[in-house]
Design a protein around this motif. Structure first.
Motif, PDB file in Angstrom:
ATOM      1  N   LEU A 105       0.851  -1.188   0.000  1.00 13.87           N
ATOM      2  CA  LEU A 105       0.000   0.000   0.000  1.00 13.87           C
ATOM      3  C   LEU A 105       0.886   1.236   0.000  1.00 13.87           C
ATOM      4  O   LEU A 105       1.840   1.321   0.787  1.00 13.87           O
ATOM      5  CB  LEU A 105      -0.914   0.011   1.225  1.00 13.87           C
ATOM      6  CG  LEU A 105      -1.846   1.211   1.372  1.00 13.87           C
ATOM      7  CD1 LEU A 105      -2.863   1.244   0.230  1.00 13.87           C
ATOM      8  CD2 LEU A 105      -2.551   1.165   2.726  1.00 13.87           C
ATOM      9  N   TYR A 106       0.569   2.192  -0.878  1.00  7.86           N
ATOM     10  CA  TYR A 106       1.381   3.393  -1.049  1.00  7.86           C
ATOM     11  C   TYR A 106       0.511   4.640  -0.995  1.00  7.86           C
ATOM     12  O   TYR A 106      -0.614   4.653  -1.495  1.00  7.86           O
ATOM     13  CB  TYR A 106       2.131   3.344  -2.398  1.00  7.86           C
ATOM     14  CG  TYR A 106       3.161   2.246  -2.389  1.00  7.86           C
ATOM     15  CD1 TYR A 106       4.485   2.508  -2.076  1.00  7.86           C
ATOM     16  CD2 TYR A 106       2.791   0.928  -2.634  1.00  7.86           C
ATOM     17  CE1 TYR A 106       5.421   1.499  -2.023  1.00  7.86           C
ATOM     18  CE2 TYR A 106       3.722  -0.092  -2.575  1.00  7.86           C
ATOM     19  CZ  TYR A 106       5.027   0.196  -2.273  1.00  7.86           C
ATOM     20  OH  TYR A 106       5.949  -0.808  -2.197  1.00  7.86           O
ATOM     21  N   ARG A 107       1.055   5.698  -0.402  1.00  8.07           N
ATOM     22  CA  ARG A 107       0.400   7.008  -0.351  1.00  8.07           C
ATOM     23  C   ARG A 107       1.076   7.869  -1.400  1.00  8.07           C
ATOM     24  O   ARG A 107       2.303   8.014  -1.401  1.00  8.07           O
ATOM     25  CB  ARG A 107       0.546   7.611   1.044  1.00  8.07           C
ATOM     26  CG  ARG A 107      -0.126   8.939   1.208  1.00  8.07           C
ATOM     27  CD  ARG A 107      -1.632   8.766   1.204  1.00  8.07           C
ATOM     28  NE  ARG A 107      -2.239  10.004   1.614  1.00  8.07           N
ATOM     29  CZ  ARG A 107      -3.486  10.316   1.376  1.00  8.07           C
ATOM     30  NH1 ARG A 107      -4.267   9.478   0.762  1.00  8.07           N
ATOM     31  NH2 ARG A 107      -3.980  11.451   1.770  1.00  8.07           N
ATOM     32  N   LEU A 108       0.290   8.433  -2.292  1.00 10.24           N
ATOM     33  CA  LEU A 108       0.796   9.251  -3.387  1.00 10.24           C
ATOM     34  C   LEU A 108       0.339  10.690  -3.176  1.00 10.24           C
ATOM     35  O   LEU A 108      -0.857  10.932  -2.971  1.00 10.24           O
ATOM     36  CB  LEU A 108       0.265   8.736  -4.725  1.00 10.24           C
ATOM     37  CG  LEU A 108       0.231   7.216  -4.909  1.00 10.24           C
ATOM     38  CD1 LEU A 108      -0.469   6.843  -6.193  1.00 10.24           C
ATOM     39  CD2 LEU A 108       1.617   6.637  -4.846  1.00 10.24           C
ATOM     40  N   ILE A 109       1.271  11.618  -3.236  1.00  5.79           N
ATOM     41  CA  ILE A 109       0.948  13.035  -3.066  1.00  5.79           C
ATOM     42  C   ILE A 109       1.554  13.817  -4.233  1.00  5.79           C
ATOM     43  O   ILE A 109       2.745  13.682  -4.520  1.00  5.79           O
ATOM     44  CB  ILE A 109       1.513  13.604  -1.737  1.00  5.79           C
ATOM     45  CG1 ILE A 109       1.001  12.816  -0.524  1.00  5.79           C
ATOM     46  CG2 ILE A 109       1.207  15.099  -1.607  1.00  5.79           C
ATOM     47  CD1 ILE A 109      -0.471  13.004  -0.234  1.00  5.79           C
ATOM     48  N   VAL A 110       0.742  14.642  -4.874  1.00  7.22           N
ATOM     49  CA  VAL A 110       1.215  15.520  -5.945  1.00  7.22           C
ATOM     50  C   VAL A 110       1.112  16.951  -5.447  1.00  7.22           C
ATOM     51  O   VAL A 110       0.045  17.372  -4.977  1.00  7.22           O
ATOM     52  CB  VAL A 110       0.381  15.343  -7.240  1.00  7.22           C
ATOM     53  CG1 VAL A 110       0.870  16.289  -8.334  1.00  7.22           C
ATOM     54  CG2 VAL A 110       0.430  13.896  -7.712  1.00  7.22           C
ATOM     55  N   THR A 111       2.213  17.688  -5.539  1.00  7.95           N
ATOM     56  CA  THR A 111       2.248  19.085  -5.090  1.00  7.95           C
ATOM     57  C   THR A 111       2.768  19.986  -6.206  1.00  7.95           C
ATOM     58  O   THR A 111       3.454  19.524  -7.122  1.00  7.95           O
ATOM     59  CB  THR A 111       3.152  19.264  -3.849  1.00  7.95           C
ATOM     60  OG1 THR A 111       4.463  18.802  -4.161  1.00  7.95           O
ATOM     61  CG2 THR A 111       2.611  18.502  -2.653  1.00  7.95           C
ATOM     62  N   ASN A 112       2.459  21.276  -6.087  1.00 13.44           N
ATOM     63  CA  ASN A 112       3.051  22.256  -7.006  1.00 13.44           C
ATOM     64  C   ASN A 112       4.284  22.871  -6.353  1.00 13.44           C
ATOM     65  O   ASN A 112       4.630  22.513  -5.214  1.00 13.44           O
ATOM     66  CB  ASN A 112       2.017  23.308  -7.448  1.00 13.44           C
ATOM     67  CG  ASN A 112       1.494  24.147  -6.303  1.00 13.44           C
ATOM     68  OD1 ASN A 112       2.056  24.185  -5.207  1.00 13.44           O
ATOM     69  ND2 ASN A 112       0.380  24.824  -6.550  1.00 13.44           N
ATOM     70  N   GLU A 113       4.922  23.800  -7.050  1.00 14.69           N
ATOM     71  CA  GLU A 113       6.166  24.371  -6.525  1.00 14.69           C
ATOM     72  C   GLU A 113       5.953  25.196  -5.256  1.00 14.69           C
ATOM     73  O   GLU A 113       6.888  25.408  -4.495  1.00 14.69           O
ATOM     74  CB  GLU A 113       6.909  25.186  -7.591  1.00 14.69           C
ATOM     75  CG  GLU A 113       6.120  26.324  -8.205  1.00 14.69           C
ATOM     76  CD  GLU A 113       5.256  25.906  -9.384  1.00 14.69           C
ATOM     77  OE1 GLU A 113       4.251  26.599  -9.624  1.00 14.69           O
ATOM     78  OE2 GLU A 113       5.539  24.916 -10.057  1.00 14.69           O
ATOM     79  N   ALA A 114       4.721  25.615  -4.980  1.00 16.64           N
ATOM     80  CA  ALA A 114       4.409  26.354  -3.748  1.00 16.64           C
ATOM     81  C   ALA A 114       4.149  25.407  -2.580  1.00 16.64           C
ATOM     82  O   ALA A 114       3.963  25.842  -1.447  1.00 16.64           O
ATOM     83  CB  ALA A 114       3.206  27.269  -3.968  1.00 16.64           C
ATOM     84  N   GLY A 115       4.118  24.097  -2.860  1.00 16.11           N
ATOM     85  CA  GLY A 115       3.850  23.115  -1.811  1.00 16.11           C
ATOM     86  C   GLY A 115       2.376  22.804  -1.619  1.00 16.11           C
ATOM     87  O   GLY A 115       2.014  22.037  -0.729  1.00 16.11           O
ATOM     88  N   ASP A 116       1.518  23.390  -2.469  1.00 14.66           N
ATOM     89  CA  ASP A 116       0.083  23.095  -2.389  1.00 14.66           C
ATOM     90  C   ASP A 116      -0.170  21.666  -2.850  1.00 14.66           C
ATOM     91  O   ASP A 116       0.415  21.219  -3.851  1.00 14.66           O
ATOM     92  CB  ASP A 116      -0.720  24.037  -3.290  1.00 14.66           C
ATOM     93  CG  ASP A 116      -0.566  25.497  -2.913  1.00 14.66           C
ATOM     94  OD1 ASP A 116      -0.461  25.794  -1.710  1.00 14.66           O
ATOM     95  OD2 ASP A 116      -0.543  26.334  -3.837  1.00 14.66           O
TER      96      ASP A 116
END
Length: 133
Positions: A105-116
């Motif tokens: 099981l994996y947690r995937l997080i996508v962020t922009n350059e501002a960290g949002d």
């Protein structure tokens, strides 16, 4: 094993087409990034959800195959939190939450350059008996 995964993903035609770059690979963890281009936008003028998912999916594939055993995705649930826009440089991380001989099981997080946070997802893989590569 890291070099084998980097080599495979670097040669992957779809990841190459999207301009995805590998930033970091460790056992059970990966970071990848890409810049949103005009041809990746939907009719709302925001990054197409499939493009964002694809970035997360590459991180997921790298992290889950990082032990040398072939792992294939069997389920991903993604939540889109904020729109990505043309010119945004997005980063996706995949972090292992749980691992056993058959499932991961994996947690995937996508962020922009501002960290949002642009998107958050959970993905599960089935681990085959064969070696990756």
């Amino acid at each position: 094993m890291r070099d084998s995964i980097v080599e495979k993903v670097t040669a992957d035609p779809y990841a190459k087409f999207l301009g995805i770059e590998i930033e970091k690979v460790e056992e059970g963890y990966a970071e990848v990034s890409m810049t949103i281009k005009e041809n990746m936008l939907n009719f709302h003028g925001a990054a197409n959800g499939g493009v964002i998912f694809s970035l997360a999916d590459v991180a997921f594939a790298i992290a889950s195959n990082s032990y040398g055993t072939t792992a294939v995705g069997i389920n991903v649930s993604i939540n889109f939190m904020k729109a990505g826009m043309a010119g945004d440089h997005l980063k996706a991380t995949a972090t292992e939450v749980s691992k056993n001989p058959k499932l991961g099981l994996y947690r995937l997080i996508v962020t922009n350059e501002a960290g949002d946070i642009i998107a958050a997802a959970d993905g599960m893989v089935y681990r085959k008996k064969e070696q990756f590569g």
